[in-house]
Design a protein around this motif. Structure first.
Motif, PDB file in Angstrom:
ATOM      1  N   PRO A 109      29.536 -64.207  18.918  1.00 52.89           N
ATOM      2  CA  PRO A 109      28.789 -63.509  19.967  1.00 52.89           C
ATOM      3  C   PRO A 109      28.734 -62.000  19.718  1.00 52.89           C
ATOM      4  O   PRO A 109      29.668 -61.423  19.161  1.00 52.89           O
ATOM      5  N   ALA A 110      27.625 -61.404  20.141  1.00 46.34           N
ATOM      6  CA  ALA A 110      27.415 -59.977  19.913  1.00 46.34           C
ATOM      7  C   ALA A 110      28.113 -59.144  20.984  1.00 46.34           C
ATOM      8  O   ALA A 110      28.459 -59.635  22.061  1.00 46.34           O
ATOM      9  N   ASN A 111      28.317 -57.883  20.641  1.00 47.10           N
ATOM     10  CA  ASN A 111      28.859 -56.898  21.586  1.00 47.10           C
ATOM     11  C   ASN A 111      30.232 -57.305  22.120  1.00 47.10           C
ATOM     12  O   ASN A 111      30.530 -57.142  23.298  1.00 47.10           O
ATOM     13  N   ARG A 112      31.068 -57.841  21.212  1.00 43.34           N
ATOM     14  CA  ARG A 112      32.439 -58.202  21.597  1.00 43.34           C
ATOM     15  C   ARG A 112      33.475 -57.498  20.724  1.00 43.34           C
ATOM     16  O   ARG A 112      34.656 -57.833  20.779  1.00 43.34           O
ATOM     17  N   GLY A 113      33.040 -56.531  19.882  1.00 41.29           N
ATOM     18  CA  GLY A 113      33.968 -55.807  19.023  1.00 41.29           C
ATOM     19  C   GLY A 113      34.275 -56.490  17.709  1.00 41.29           C
ATOM     20  O   GLY A 113      35.135 -56.022  16.951  1.00 41.29           O
ATOM     21  N   ILE A 114      33.570 -57.584  17.392  1.00 41.67           N
ATOM     22  CA  ILE A 114      33.879 -58.354  16.181  1.00 41.67           C
ATOM     23  C   ILE A 114      33.414 -57.624  14.931  1.00 41.67           C
ATOM     24  O   ILE A 114      34.096 -57.639  13.897  1.00 41.67           O
ATOM     25  N   GLY A 115      32.244 -56.978  14.989  1.00 45.16           N
ATOM     26  CA  GLY A 115      31.739 -56.268  13.818  1.00 45.16           C
ATOM     27  C   GLY A 115      32.684 -55.163  13.372  1.00 45.16           C
ATOM     28  O   GLY A 115      32.988 -55.025  12.176  1.00 45.16           O
ATOM     29  N   ARG A 116      33.156 -54.360  14.316  1.00 47.01           N
ATOM     30  CA  ARG A 116      34.109 -53.299  13.989  1.00 47.01           C
ATOM     31  C   ARG A 116      35.394 -53.883  13.410  1.00 47.01           C
ATOM     32  O   ARG A 116      35.989 -53.325  12.482  1.00 47.01           O
ATOM     33  N   PHE A 117      35.815 -55.005  13.955  1.00 47.64           N
ATOM     34  CA  PHE A 117      37.028 -55.646  13.467  1.00 47.64           C
ATOM     35  C   PHE A 117      36.880 -56.051  12.000  1.00 47.64           C
ATOM     36  O   PHE A 117      37.774 -55.793  11.178  1.00 47.64           O
ATOM     37  N   LEU A 118      35.755 -56.682  11.645  1.00 50.44           N
ATOM     38  CA  LEU A 118      35.554 -57.111  10.260  1.00 50.44           C
ATOM     39  C   LEU A 118      35.489 -55.917   9.311  1.00 50.44           C
ATOM     40  O   LEU A 118      36.088 -55.937   8.227  1.00 50.44           O
ATOM     41  N   LEU A 119      34.754 -54.873   9.701  1.00 48.76           N
ATOM     42  CA  LEU A 119      34.686 -53.681   8.849  1.00 48.76           C
ATOM     43  C   LEU A 119      36.062 -53.040   8.689  1.00 48.76           C
ATOM     44  O   LEU A 119      36.425 -52.576   7.603  1.00 48.76           O
ATOM     45  N   ALA A 120      36.826 -53.010   9.763  1.00 44.64           N
ATOM     46  CA  ALA A 120      38.167 -52.423   9.695  1.00 44.64           C
ATOM     47  C   ALA A 120      39.068 -53.224   8.759  1.00 44.64           C
ATOM     48  O   ALA A 120      39.846 -52.653   7.987  1.00 44.64           O
ATOM     49  N   GLN A 121      38.960 -54.552   8.813  1.00 44.45           N
ATOM     50  CA  GLN A 121      39.763 -55.380   7.916  1.00 44.45           C
ATOM     51  C   GLN A 121      39.375 -55.136   6.462  1.00 44.45           C
ATOM     52  O   GLN A 121      40.237 -55.034   5.577  1.00 44.45           O
ATOM     53  N   GLY A 122      38.062 -55.034   6.205  1.00 43.17           N
ATOM     54  CA  GLY A 122      37.607 -54.768   4.847  1.00 43.17           C
ATOM     55  C   GLY A 122      38.038 -53.401   4.351  1.00 43.17           C
ATOM     56  O   GLY A 122      38.466 -53.245   3.200  1.00 43.17           O
ATOM     57  N   ALA A 123      37.938 -52.389   5.217  1.00 41.51           N
ATOM     58  CA  ALA A 123      38.344 -51.035   4.829  1.00 41.51           C
ATOM     59  C   ALA A 123      39.841 -50.973   4.551  1.00 41.51           C
ATOM     60  O   ALA A 123      40.285 -50.359   3.568  1.00 41.51           O
ATOM     61  N   SER A 124      40.634 -51.601   5.401  1.00 41.39           N
ATOM     62  CA  SER A 124      42.086 -51.595   5.214  1.00 41.39           C
ATOM     63  C   SER A 124      42.473 -52.268   3.907  1.00 41.39           C
ATOM     64  O   SER A 124      43.345 -51.784   3.172  1.00 41.39           O
ATOM     65  N   TRP A 125      41.820 -53.378   3.597  1.00 39.98           N
ATOM     66  CA  TRP A 125      42.106 -54.099   2.348  1.00 39.98           C
ATOM     67  C   TRP A 125      41.782 -53.240   1.126  1.00 39.98           C
ATOM     68  O   TRP A 125      42.567 -53.174   0.176  1.00 39.98           O
ATOM     69  N   ALA A 126      40.613 -52.574   1.137  1.00 35.46           N
ATOM     70  CA  ALA A 126      40.211 -51.759  -0.014  1.00 35.46           C
ATOM     71  C   ALA A 126      41.071 -50.504  -0.148  1.00 35.46           C
ATOM     72  O   ALA A 126      41.370 -50.056  -1.269  1.00 35.46           O
TER      73      ALA A 126
END
Length: 262
Positions: A109-126
């Protein structure tokens, strides 16, 4: 003498470079964690936002040439399109470049903070291994710019993660994201909207829910007993009233008979 026309020069088309076949096409999520989507007020654009639990899965691969972090989201009881709810982070060690795919992330679902979460996980990993690498820039989808609220929400989503959004026109239709160093990305998300749920915490939640159900069953049983008691009393009262009415009718009839037979 005849004029002979030189044959027109034919332009030699340079063949487009073939796309490099990327490895690990068959890699699926191998590690899974539970996410809690906090209940939020109904949004005018995206609708209701109730409490939900979803599954976050990821897998990692690496060799001398490339590294990959593949992330997916599973919604219990709901199927989504193939292009939704997944994000790959590709690392090219030869060029020291990092790329997020798909560039235009689609989340349900949109507008639930999921997009930011995925980007944050990717950034942290890199950032753990390659903070000096650079993230490739990309063009933004024009369709998101047609609605001002959607465009502002998208730009805010990118900027709070450390990306620089620029526009080539005053109408804010032709947008793009500039290259950025991996170490400059922000690996955080809105924890008020989305949180990890550990196994022990999930077990405690289930235990608490079971206790609440038992308490509700006890209360419901007591209410049912009260209702049954009231029904019995109501039946007794109805019988008493019926008897009184019958007696009153009999007495009235008796009085009428006595009055007419004097």
């Amino acid at each position: 003498m005849t004029d002979t026309q030189n044959p027109p020069e034919t332009e030699v088309e340079n063949p487009a470079p073939e796309a490099v076949a990327l490895p690990w096409a068959d890699v699926h999520a191998e590690h899974h964690r539970m996410l809690r989507l906090a209940p939020l007020q109904t949004d005018r654009a995206t609708g209701g936002r109730p409490l939900r639990f979803i599954e976050f899965g990821y897998a990692e691969r690496s060799n001398k040439e490339r590294s990959l972090l593949r992330m997916t989201l599973q919604l219990p009881g709901q199927r989504v399109r193939k292009e939704q709810n997944h994000l790959d982070v590709w690392v090219d060690h030869a060029t020291r470049r990092v790329r997020f795919e798909p560039e235009n992330l689609q989340i349900e679902p949109a507008n639930r903070g999921i997009g930011r979460f995925l980007l944050a996980q990717g950034a942290s990993w890199a950032q753990k291994k390659w903070p000096h690498y650079r993230v490739d820039g990309f063009e933004l989808a024009n369709k998101d710019a047609l609605n001002e609220a959607t465009r502002l929400r998208r730009d805010h989503f990118l900027r709070v993660q450390g990306f620089d959004v620029v526009y080539a026109d005053a109408q804010h239709l032709k947008g793009s994201v500039k290259d950025v160093q991996v170490g400059e990305l922000l690996a955080n998300w809105n924890t008020e909207k989305l949180q990890f749920v550990e196994i022990l915490e999930a077990a405690q939640m289930l235990q608490q829910a079971e206790q609440n159900l038992e308490e509700q069953e006890v209360k419901l049983r007591k209410h049912e007993e009260k209702v049954a008691k009231y029904k019995r009393e109501d039946t007794g009262l109805r019988f008493t009233i019926t008897c009184l009415v019958a007696f009153a009718v009999f007495q009235a009839g008796l009085l009428i008979w006595i009055a007419t037979h004097r």
